[in-house]
Design a protein around this motif. Structure first.
Motif, short mmCIF file in Angstrom:
data_model
loop_
_atom_site.label_atom_id
_atom_site.label_comp_id
_atom_site.label_asym_id
_atom_site.label_seq_id
_atom_site.Cartn_x
_atom_site.Cartn_y
_atom_site.Cartn_z
N LEU A 111 21.13 -8.23 27.39
CA LEU A 111 21.63 -9.45 28.03
C LEU A 111 20.51 -10.17 28.77
O LEU A 111 20.41 -11.41 28.74
CB LEU A 111 22.78 -9.12 28.99
N GLU A 112 19.67 -9.40 29.45
CA GLU A 112 18.55 -10.00 30.16
C GLU A 112 17.58 -10.68 29.19
O GLU A 112 17.09 -11.78 29.46
CB GLU A 112 17.82 -8.90 30.95
N MET A 113 17.34 -10.04 28.06
CA MET A 113 16.43 -10.66 27.07
C MET A 113 17.01 -11.96 26.54
O MET A 113 16.31 -12.96 26.40
CB MET A 113 16.16 -9.68 25.91
N ILE A 114 18.33 -11.96 26.26
CA ILE A 114 18.97 -13.18 25.76
C ILE A 114 18.91 -14.28 26.82
O ILE A 114 18.55 -15.43 26.51
CB ILE A 114 20.44 -12.89 25.36
N ALA A 115 19.24 -13.93 28.06
CA ALA A 115 19.21 -14.93 29.14
C ALA A 115 17.80 -15.47 29.34
O ALA A 115 17.60 -16.68 29.52
CB ALA A 115 19.74 -14.32 30.43
N THR A 116 16.80 -14.61 29.31
CA THR A 116 15.42 -15.04 29.48
C THR A 116 14.99 -15.94 28.33
O THR A 116 14.33 -16.98 28.54
CB THR A 116 14.49 -13.81 29.58
N LYS A 117 15.39 -15.60 27.13
CA LYS A 117 15.06 -16.42 25.95
C LYS A 117 15.65 -17.83 26.11
O LYS A 117 14.97 -18.83 25.89
CB LYS A 117 15.61 -15.75 24.68
N VAL A 118 16.92 -17.89 26.56
CA VAL A 118 17.57 -19.19 26.77
C VAL A 118 16.86 -19.96 27.88
O VAL A 118 16.61 -21.16 27.77
CB VAL A 118 19.07 -19.01 27.08
N LEU A 119 16.52 -19.27 28.96
CA LEU A 119 15.82 -19.92 30.07
C LEU A 119 14.46 -20.47 29.63
O LEU A 119 14.07 -21.57 30.03
CB LEU A 119 15.64 -18.95 31.25
N GLY A 124 14.32 -23.57 32.08
CA GLY A 124 14.92 -23.16 33.35
C GLY A 124 14.20 -22.00 34.02
O GLY A 124 14.40 -21.76 35.22
N LEU A 125 13.37 -21.30 33.30
CA LEU A 125 12.65 -20.17 33.88
C LEU A 125 11.73 -20.63 35.01
O LEU A 125 11.56 -19.94 36.00
CB LEU A 125 11.85 -19.44 32.79
N ASN A 126 11.19 -21.84 34.86
CA ASN A 126 10.28 -22.38 35.89
C ASN A 126 11.03 -22.74 37.17
O ASN A 126 10.42 -22.85 38.23
CB ASN A 126 9.54 -23.61 35.36
N ASP A 127 12.35 -22.94 37.09
CA ASP A 127 13.14 -23.33 38.26
C ASP A 127 13.65 -22.15 39.08
O ASP A 127 14.25 -22.34 40.13
CB ASP A 127 14.36 -24.16 37.81
N LEU A 128 13.43 -20.93 38.58
CA LEU A 128 13.93 -19.75 39.29
C LEU A 128 13.20 -19.56 40.62
O LEU A 128 11.99 -19.73 40.71
CB LEU A 128 13.75 -18.48 38.46
N GLU A 129 13.98 -19.19 41.62
CA GLU A 129 13.41 -18.86 42.93
C GLU A 129 13.54 -17.36 43.15
O GLU A 129 14.20 -16.66 42.37
CB GLU A 129 14.16 -19.63 44.02
#
Length: 165
Positions: A111-119, A124-129
């Motif tokens: 699930l984490e790999m899928i979410a990271t791929k989508v981000l 959206g990965l750059n917007d993570l705090e």
């Protein structure tokens, strides 16, 4: 070492005591033995044959099992055997539970790999705090998930306690 048909042996005191105990038991309660040996030689032959057959079968079932392991199993008391069997069952259950946890961890990793791929694909990965920075959306999400897990664990503990009690 090759054994011959006829030879003499010196028995240890403990062996003599065990044999005398067996004979006394069988004399006092003849129903414990179907056919009493006629003489000492027949008694020793019967016991050695039975014991050697048992050893052969044990090592046939598990070719890596040593004589010392078999002897230790035979010399355990029944309460020790029950304890060992209980520990073995508990160990098997723990192994099964650990495998289930590993499966859950693998599911979460996918699930984490899928979410990271989508981000990554959406930027959206750059917007993570930081999830450790108080007040951030990620911090609030992390806290909410942690609370959910704590509550779930409490419910599971209560359910397990009720089943055992």
């Amino acid at each position: 070492m090759d054994l011959q048909n006829h030879f003499s042996i010196r028995l240890y005191d403990k062996t003599v005591a065990n044999l005398n105990y067996l004979l006394a038991q069988w004399n006092a309660k003849p129903f414990l033995i179907k056919r009493m040996p006629d003489n000492r030689s027949a008694l020793i032959n019967m016991l050695l044959t039975d014991y050697s057959n048992y050893l052969i079968e044990e090592q046939r079932q598990d070719k890596k099992k040593s004589y010392d392991q078999i002897a230790a199993e035979l010399n355990r008391s029944s309460s020790e055997r029950e304890t060992v069997e209980k520990l073995h069952r508990e160990n098997e259950k723990l192994h099964k539970d650990n495998m289930q946890l590993l499966n859950r961890l693998n599911e979460l990793y996918y699930l984490e790999m899928i979410a990271t791929k989508v981000l990554i694909e959406t930027g959206g990965l750059n917007d993570l705090e930081s999830m450790f920075e108080f007040g951030s959306t990620e911090y609030k999400t992390h806290q909410a998930l942690q609370q959910l897990v704590d509550e779930d664990n409490k419910r599971l503990f209560a359910k397990t306690k009720n089943q055992k009690g």
